[in-house]
Enzyme design. Structure first.
Site, PDB file in Angstrom:
ATOM      1  N   ASP A  22      21.698  74.583  33.766  1.00 47.32           N
ATOM      2  CA  ASP A  22      20.279  74.236  33.768  1.00 47.32           C
ATOM      3  C   ASP A  22      20.019  73.082  34.733  1.00 47.32           C
ATOM      4  O   ASP A  22      20.874  72.210  34.891  1.00 47.32           O
ATOM      5  CB  ASP A  22      19.860  73.855  32.338  1.00 47.32           C
ATOM      6  CG  ASP A  22      18.347  73.850  32.166  1.00 47.32           C
ATOM      7  OD1 ASP A  22      17.617  74.281  33.086  1.00 47.32           O
ATOM      8  OD2 ASP A  22      17.879  73.394  31.097  1.00 47.32           O
ATOM      9  N   ASN A  24      18.446  73.508  38.044  1.00 47.94           N
ATOM     10  CA  ASN A  24      18.346  73.825  39.483  1.00 47.94           C
ATOM     11  C   ASN A  24      17.001  73.393  40.052  1.00 47.94           C
ATOM     12  O   ASN A  24      16.924  72.842  41.152  1.00 47.94           O
ATOM     13  CB  ASN A  24      18.479  75.334  39.714  1.00 47.94           C
ATOM     14  CG  ASN A  24      19.835  75.863  39.327  1.00 47.94           C
ATOM     15  OD1 ASN A  24      20.777  75.097  39.173  1.00 47.94           O
ATOM     16  ND2 ASN A  24      19.938  77.173  39.176  1.00 47.94           N
ATOM     17  N   TRP A  27      16.700  69.627  40.267  1.00 50.92           N
ATOM     18  CA  TRP A  27      17.566  69.151  41.347  1.00 50.92           C
ATOM     19  C   TRP A  27      16.825  69.283  42.682  1.00 50.92           C
ATOM     20  O   TRP A  27      16.797  68.344  43.482  1.00 50.92           O
ATOM     21  CB  TRP A  27      18.864  69.966  41.369  1.00 50.92           C
ATOM     22  CG  TRP A  27      19.834  69.548  42.439  1.00 50.92           C
ATOM     23  CD1 TRP A  27      20.836  68.628  42.316  1.00 50.92           C
ATOM     24  CD2 TRP A  27      19.879  70.025  43.788  1.00 50.92           C
ATOM     25  NE1 TRP A  27      21.505  68.500  43.516  1.00 50.92           N
ATOM     26  CE2 TRP A  27      20.941  69.349  44.433  1.00 50.92           C
ATOM     27  CE3 TRP A  27      19.140  70.956  44.524  1.00 50.92           C
ATOM     28  CZ2 TRP A  27      21.273  69.571  45.765  1.00 50.92           C
ATOM     29  CZ3 TRP A  27      19.469  71.180  45.852  1.00 50.92           C
ATOM     30  CH2 TRP A  27      20.520  70.490  46.467  1.00 50.92           C
ATOM     31  N   HIS A  39      18.476  76.933  43.267  1.00 50.31           N
ATOM     32  CA  HIS A  39      19.237  78.077  42.752  1.00 50.31           C
ATOM     33  C   HIS A  39      20.436  78.393  43.665  1.00 50.31           C
ATOM     34  O   HIS A  39      21.524  78.703  43.199  1.00 50.31           O
ATOM     35  CB  HIS A  39      18.344  79.310  42.617  1.00 50.31           C
ATOM     36  CG  HIS A  39      17.290  79.157  41.546  1.00 50.31           C
ATOM     37  ND1 HIS A  39      17.570  78.652  40.298  1.00 50.31           N
ATOM     38  CD2 HIS A  39      15.952  79.436  41.547  1.00 50.31           C
ATOM     39  CE1 HIS A  39      16.455  78.628  39.565  1.00 50.31           C
ATOM     40  NE2 HIS A  39      15.467  79.089  40.308  1.00 50.31           N
ATOM     41  N   THR A  68      16.751  86.573  28.738  1.00 52.68           N
ATOM     42  CA  THR A  68      15.669  87.533  28.470  1.00 52.68           C
ATOM     43  C   THR A  68      14.303  86.843  28.597  1.00 52.68           C
ATOM     44  O   THR A  68      13.288  87.511  28.752  1.00 52.68           O
ATOM     45  CB  THR A  68      15.807  88.141  27.049  1.00 52.68           C
ATOM     46  OG1 THR A  68      16.113  87.086  26.117  1.00 52.68           O
ATOM     47  CG2 THR A  68      16.900  89.177  26.983  1.00 52.68           C
ATOM     48  N   ASN A  70      13.726  84.484  30.971  1.00 53.03           N
ATOM     49  CA  ASN A  70      13.495  84.077  32.368  1.00 53.03           C
ATOM     50  C   ASN A  70      12.522  84.999  33.124  1.00 53.03           C
ATOM     51  O   ASN A  70      12.019  84.637  34.185  1.00 53.03           O
ATOM     52  CB  ASN A  70      14.826  83.975  33.151  1.00 53.03           C
ATOM     53  CG  ASN A  70      15.632  82.734  32.810  1.00 53.03           C
ATOM     54  OD1 ASN A  70      16.856  82.729  32.933  1.00 53.03           O
ATOM     55  ND2 ASN A  70      14.964  81.670  32.373  1.00 53.03           N
ATOM     56  N   TRP A  71      12.230  86.192  32.557  1.00 53.09           N
ATOM     57  CA  TRP A  71      11.248  87.092  33.194  1.00 53.09           C
ATOM     58  C   TRP A  71       9.868  86.451  33.217  1.00 53.09           C
ATOM     59  O   TRP A  71       8.991  86.890  33.959  1.00 53.09           O
ATOM     60  CB  TRP A  71      11.170  88.425  32.456  1.00 53.09           C
ATOM     61  CG  TRP A  71      12.451  89.196  32.462  1.00 53.09           C
ATOM     62  CD1 TRP A  71      13.334  89.308  31.429  1.00 53.09           C
ATOM     63  CD2 TRP A  71      13.014  89.959  33.548  1.00 53.09           C
ATOM     64  NE1 TRP A  71      14.410  90.088  31.797  1.00 53.09           N
ATOM     65  CE2 TRP A  71      14.235  90.502  33.085  1.00 53.09           C
ATOM     66  CE3 TRP A  71      12.603  90.240  34.859  1.00 53.09           C
ATOM     67  CZ2 TRP A  71      15.051  91.295  33.884  1.00 53.09           C
ATOM     68  CZ3 TRP A  71      13.415  91.036  35.651  1.00 53.09           C
ATOM     69  CH2 TRP A  71      14.627  91.554  35.162  1.00 53.09           C
ATOM     70  N   ARG A 193      19.310  71.784  23.709  1.00 56.80           N
ATOM     71  CA  ARG A 193      19.006  72.954  22.873  1.00 56.80           C
ATOM     72  C   ARG A 193      19.873  74.126  23.324  1.00 56.80           C
ATOM     73  O   ARG A 193      20.516  74.068  24.371  1.00 56.80           O
ATOM     74  CB  ARG A 193      17.508  73.286  22.946  1.00 56.80           C
ATOM     75  CG  ARG A 193      16.967  73.444  24.334  1.00 56.80           C
ATOM     76  CD  ARG A 193      15.478  73.822  24.353  1.00 56.80           C
ATOM     77  NE  ARG A 193      14.997  73.799  25.719  1.00 56.80           N
ATOM     78  CZ  ARG A 193      14.317  72.787  26.278  1.00 56.80           C
ATOM     79  NH1 ARG A 193      14.013  71.721  25.567  1.00 56.80           N
ATOM     80  NH2 ARG A 193      13.938  72.855  27.538  1.00 56.80           N
ATOM     81  N   SER A 195      18.702  77.566  23.338  1.00 57.80           N
ATOM     82  CA  SER A 195      17.911  78.549  24.093  1.00 57.80           C
ATOM     83  C   SER A 195      18.419  79.989  24.000  1.00 57.80           C
ATOM     84  O   SER A 195      18.681  80.637  25.020  1.00 57.80           O
ATOM     85  CB  SER A 195      17.824  78.134  25.566  1.00 57.80           C
ATOM     86  OG  SER A 195      17.252  76.861  25.681  1.00 57.80           O
ATOM     87  N   GLU A 206      32.121  73.494  19.769  1.00 63.72           N
ATOM     88  CA  GLU A 206      31.776  72.119  20.109  1.00 63.72           C
ATOM     89  C   GLU A 206      30.673  72.174  21.169  1.00 63.72           C
ATOM     90  O   GLU A 206      30.703  73.032  22.056  1.00 63.72           O
ATOM     91  CB  GLU A 206      33.003  71.398  20.691  1.00 63.72           C
ATOM     92  CG  GLU A 206      34.136  71.247  19.705  1.00 63.72           C
ATOM     93  CD  GLU A 206      33.743  70.397  18.502  1.00 63.72           C
ATOM     94  OE1 GLU A 206      33.059  69.378  18.700  1.00 63.72           O
ATOM     95  OE2 GLU A 206      34.120  70.763  17.372  1.00 63.72           O
TER      96      GLU A 206
HETATM   97  C1  FPP Z   1      18.365  76.993  35.425  1.00 64.13           C
HETATM   98  O1  FPP Z   1      17.739  76.101  36.267  1.00 64.13           O
HETATM   99  C2  FPP Z   1      18.977  78.075  36.116  1.00 64.13           C
HETATM  100  C3  FPP Z   1      18.633  79.401  36.074  1.00 64.13           C
HETATM  101  C4  FPP Z   1      17.518  79.977  35.359  1.00 64.13           C
HETATM  102  C5  FPP Z   1      19.445  80.351  36.773  1.00 64.13           C
HETATM  103  C6  FPP Z   1      20.866  80.043  36.538  1.00 64.13           C
HETATM  104  C7  FPP Z   1      21.795  80.568  37.504  1.00 64.13           C
HETATM  105  C8  FPP Z   1      22.403  79.932  38.536  1.00 64.13           C
HETATM  106  C9  FPP Z   1      22.084  78.746  39.102  1.00 64.13           C
HETATM  107  C10 FPP Z   1      23.586  80.240  39.205  1.00 64.13           C
HETATM  108  C11 FPP Z   1      23.870  81.582  39.562  1.00 64.13           C
HETATM  109  C12 FPP Z   1      22.682  82.384  39.717  1.00 64.13           C
HETATM  110  C13 FPP Z   1      22.636  83.584  40.247  1.00 64.13           C
HETATM  111  C14 FPP Z   1      21.345  84.300  40.223  1.00 64.13           C
HETATM  112  C15 FPP Z   1      23.805  84.213  40.831  1.00 64.13           C
HETATM  113  P1  FPP Z   1      16.165  75.986  36.117  1.00 64.13           P
HETATM  114  O2  FPP Z   1      15.555  76.856  37.151  1.00 64.13           O
HETATM  115  O3  FPP Z   1      15.783  76.305  34.730  1.00 64.13           O
HETATM  116  O4  FPP Z   1      15.951  74.477  36.435  1.00 64.13           O
HETATM  117  P2  FPP Z   1      14.804  73.549  35.883  1.00 64.13           P
HETATM  118  O5  FPP Z   1      14.910  73.574  34.386  1.00 64.13           O
HETATM  119  O6  FPP Z   1      15.157  72.227  36.460  1.00 64.13           O
HETATM  120  O7  FPP Z   1      13.523  74.088  36.392  1.00 64.13           O
END
Ligand code: FPP
Length: 239
Positions: A22, A24, A27, A39, A68, A70-71, A193, A195, A206
């Site tokens: 979590d 990306n 960041w 990402h 499920t 993330n859509w 959490r 999720s 753990e």
């Molecule tokens: C969470 O960051 C990340 C995701 C929903 C995707 C997780 C997957 C990867 C980073 C690595 C590999 C991915 C693929 C598709 C090969 P967020 O977007 O929820 O970050 P935020 O909470 O800071 O917005």
């Protein structure tokens, strides 16, 4: 390996590490970049963790790649993530096979594009006879969905529908039926959490929450977390 690894007891490593990747987006935001760059960097962090787990002989690594829920993200971001997955699978399949990694895609494949399903099935069949680390990429995965799926499978199974359902029967109908439960779940980005992640399987896991945003998650941090894990007293409800 870094210095921290010297304090790691290689005989006390978890068999199964599960990670909720979590942060990306945050960041990217912190660097004034587009979320998609976050990402992309997240993929690099995942590759790094896979490599570290192979190096220290972890049996099984599960990565929550797309839930499920993330859509609900903007369509542009969803299609970017789906595309990134396809690219990652395409690019990494040779290396994963060479490293003897068996890849399982865990989740509900129904909603995925035909192209992605084709690539997933190819990767799974190509690495099916690999005997090294098991890598579970959780794609369109949600624990509630998995549980409902298990219940329906049991209900529709003539050999089971009249029986008293035991933990064993239930477990054998989860997507993860052949895998040990994770001993540790790591979540990055400061959120504390679960999720909808492996709710059945992590009953006694753990939990480790770190503020690090996923793209910054390093080999050193993973090894530090495993050292912390080794100091924990797991009692499973006993004394
Ligand atoms: C969470 O960051 C990340 C995701 C929903 C995707 C997780 C997957 C990867 C980073 C690595 C590999 C991915 C693929 C598709 C090969 P967020 O977007 O929820 O970050 P935020 O909470 O800071 O917005």
């Amino acid at each position: 390996m870094n210095d921290q690894n010297q304090t790691l007891d290689t005989k006390k490593l978890p068999k199964h590490i599960a990670i909720i990747m979590d942060g990306n987006g945050r960041w990217a935001k912190s660097k004034n970049k587009n979320r998609m760059i976050g990402h992309k960097e997240g993929v690099k962090a995942l590759k790094n963790v896979i490599k570290t787990c192979i190096d220290i002989n972890i049996e099984c690594l599960s990565a929550y790649t797309f839930s499920t829920e993330n859509w609900k993200r903007p369509e542009k971001e969803v299609s970017f993530l789906m595309n990134l997955l396809e690219i990652m699978i395409e690019k990494e399949k040779k290396d994963l096979k060479e490293k003897n990694v068996k890849v399982n895609i865990i989740g509900n494949k129904e909603k995925l594009s035909k192209n992605l399903i084709k690539k997933i099935e190819l990767l799974e069949s190509k690495t099916n006879d690999c005997t090294g680390m098991i890598l579970n990429l959780m794609i369109n995965y949600g624990s509630r969905n998995e549980i409902i799926n298990a219940v329906n499978q049991i209900k529709n199974d003539k050999n089971l529908s009249d029986k008293t359902i035991t933990e064993e029967i239930f477990r054998n109908n989860l997507y993860t039926k052949t895998l040990p439960d994770p001993e540790i779940v790591i979540r990055t980005s400061g959120e504390k959490r679960i999720s909808n992640f492996m709710l059945w399987q992590i009953s006694y896991s753990e939990l480790y929450f770190t503020d690090t945003l996923w793209p910054d998650f390093s080999q050193k941090e993973l090894l530090d977390i495993l050292t912390d894990y080794q100091d924990r007293n797991r009692r499973f409800g006993g004394l």
